[in-house]
Design an enzyme around this catalytic site. Structure first.
Site, PDB file in Angstrom:
ATOM      1  N   HIS A   1       0.627  -1.244   0.098  1.00 34.55           N
ATOM      2  CA  HIS A   1      -0.094   0.060  -0.052  1.00 34.55           C
ATOM      3  C   HIS A   1       0.904   1.180   0.007  1.00 34.55           C
ATOM      4  O   HIS A   1       2.070   1.129   0.249  1.00 34.55           O
ATOM      5  CB  HIS A   1      -0.811  -0.194   1.342  1.00 34.55           C
TER       6      HIS A   1
ATOM      7  N   CYS B   1      -0.264   2.695  -4.370  1.00 41.25           N
ATOM      8  CA  CYS B   1      -1.192   3.670  -4.547  1.00 41.25           C
ATOM      9  C   CYS B   1      -0.419   5.249  -4.128  1.00 41.25           C
ATOM     10  O   CYS B   1       0.487   5.235  -3.212  1.00 41.25           O
ATOM     11  CB  CYS B   1      -2.392   3.841  -3.619  1.00 41.25           C
TER      12      CYS B   1
END
Length: 393
Positions: free
Chosen positions: A231, A280
């Site tokens: 992430h 991301c």
């Protein structure tokens, strides 16, 4: 001359009765477990030629046949499915009864192989470069190309970090194990020994990168790859201990470059360093495809003001700043699938800038990406020469 995939599909669709043709289109639109085709596009399909062209444009030549076979079997057209499988799908694995969930939406025959076949690594290989091509390029471009070491005397290393299981169970990156498998296969095919870590905190990620930079093998290498998948936020990668109550477990992307710069990694001085980051960098989440950002409200992170003298780097980020990067919960990310597919097919003839450009072009295709707006981007490129991988040599 052998028929193309499109021609095989046209033949199959022409064999369908009017009601079967209609049911095929409806089933294609209703596919929920994988990417389907929007109803608006299917409404414009008038005949077998239109449908075959739409299938190939959406799923590519490698992915269109298995999707067609799947739908034909679902609507009871088993005879047509078997014929298509025999004529055009003999080299493309089709979903078995074990119930694998496969996504063909980002469109690679490669992904179908990786998702379904236990021995896919025996079936697929990076296209090898010929000695003639290498000699030709070196003769034509001379000093403009990085000179790579001969295979027998080099020790190429690559670093692969993949965070899947987080302390916050809601952040588990389902499908990321497929990315790890695919990326490790690619790196090994390109003759890199893979130093692999899984489920690291930010502190451990920094230590892993620093330890990697100190490896003595770099002195006998000609290049390196560093791949980190997790992430992320705009300028940082999240460690597995990241939670809403522990937002400090972040590894700034800038530290990768600092660890591998000329001062801290002399073994890689004047050698290409390729950085691949799947994470991301902000933005909204998706639906079936999930994003690789933290699920909680984004928290600001201050940018680092370090100024490094860095050279011979090139990186490909999975998305542009402030946007999401999408991942299928079974088959992994658009990003990794496209990198593996492009390098597998084109590394024998293209330098790294052109390879990355071809990856980026995949994200420009609305047919492939559908409603998921993601764009990979090159970042912090400081390669003064062309970097050819010359796979096999």
């Amino acid at each position: 001359m052998a028929k193309s995939t499109k021609e095989h599909l046209e033949d199959t669709f022409n064999d369908l009765a009017t009601d079967e043709f209609k049911r095929f289109k409806n089933k294609l639109c209703d596919r929920k477990k994988e990417a389907g085709i929007r109803k608006a596009k299917l409404e414009k399909v008038a005949d077998a030629i239109d449908l075959a062209e739409l299938m190939v444009n959406t799923f590519t030549s490698g992915g269109a046949v298995p999707v067609a076979i799947e739908i034909l079997e679902a609507i009871g057209c088993n005879e047509q499915a078997a014929e298509l499988k025999e004529n055009a799908g003999h080299s493309v694995p089709v979903a078995q009864s074990r119930g694998d969930v496969v996504d063909y939406g980002a469109g690679q025959g490669l992904k179908v192989e990786l998702a379904l076949s236990d021995d896919w690594h025996k079936q697929l290989h990076v296209v090898l470069c010929s000695q003639e091509f290498k000699n030709k390029i070196l003769k034509e471009k001379g000093q403009e190309i990085y000179r790579l070491k001969e295979k027998y005397g080099r020790t190429r290393l690559a670093l692969l970090i993949n965070n899947i299981d987080f302390n916050d169970k809601a952040m588990t990156r389902r499908g990321a194990d497929r990315d790890e498998e695919n990326m490790e296969w690619l790196l090994k095919e390109l003759d890199y020994q893979v130093v692999k870590y899984k489920n690291l905190s930010a502190k451990d990620m920094e230590k892993a990168v620093k330890d990697f930079a100190r490896r003595e093998e770099h002195a006998h290498s000609d290049s390196t790859f560093v791949v980190i998948m997790s992430h992320g936020k705009r300028d940082a990668i999240l460690g597995v201990q990241y939670t809403a109550s522990n937002p400090s477990d972040t590894f700034p992307v800038d530290h990768i470059y600092r660890c591998l710069n000329t001062e801290n990694c002399p073994g890689l001085r004047d050698k290409p360093k390729v950085i691949l980051i799947q994470a991301c960098r902000g933005g909204d989440s998706g639906r079936m495809w999930v994003s690789d950002g933290e699920p909680d409200e984004p928290l600001d992170i201050e940018g680092d003001d370090f100024a490094h003298k860095e050279k011979d780097f090139i990186s490909l980020m999975s998305c542009t700043p402030d946007t999401k990067s999408y991942r299928h919960v079974e088959n992994g990310t658009f990003y990794v699938q496209n990198i593996v597919d492009v390098l597998m097919k084109h590394a024998h003839e293209d330098h790294i800038d052109d390879l990355f450009r071809k990856v980026i072009q995949r994200f420009e295709s609305s047919e492939m990406m559908g409603c998921y707006r993601q764009m990979a981007c090159k970042d912090r490129a400081s390669l003064p020469k062309w970097f050819y991988l010359f796979p096999g040599l």
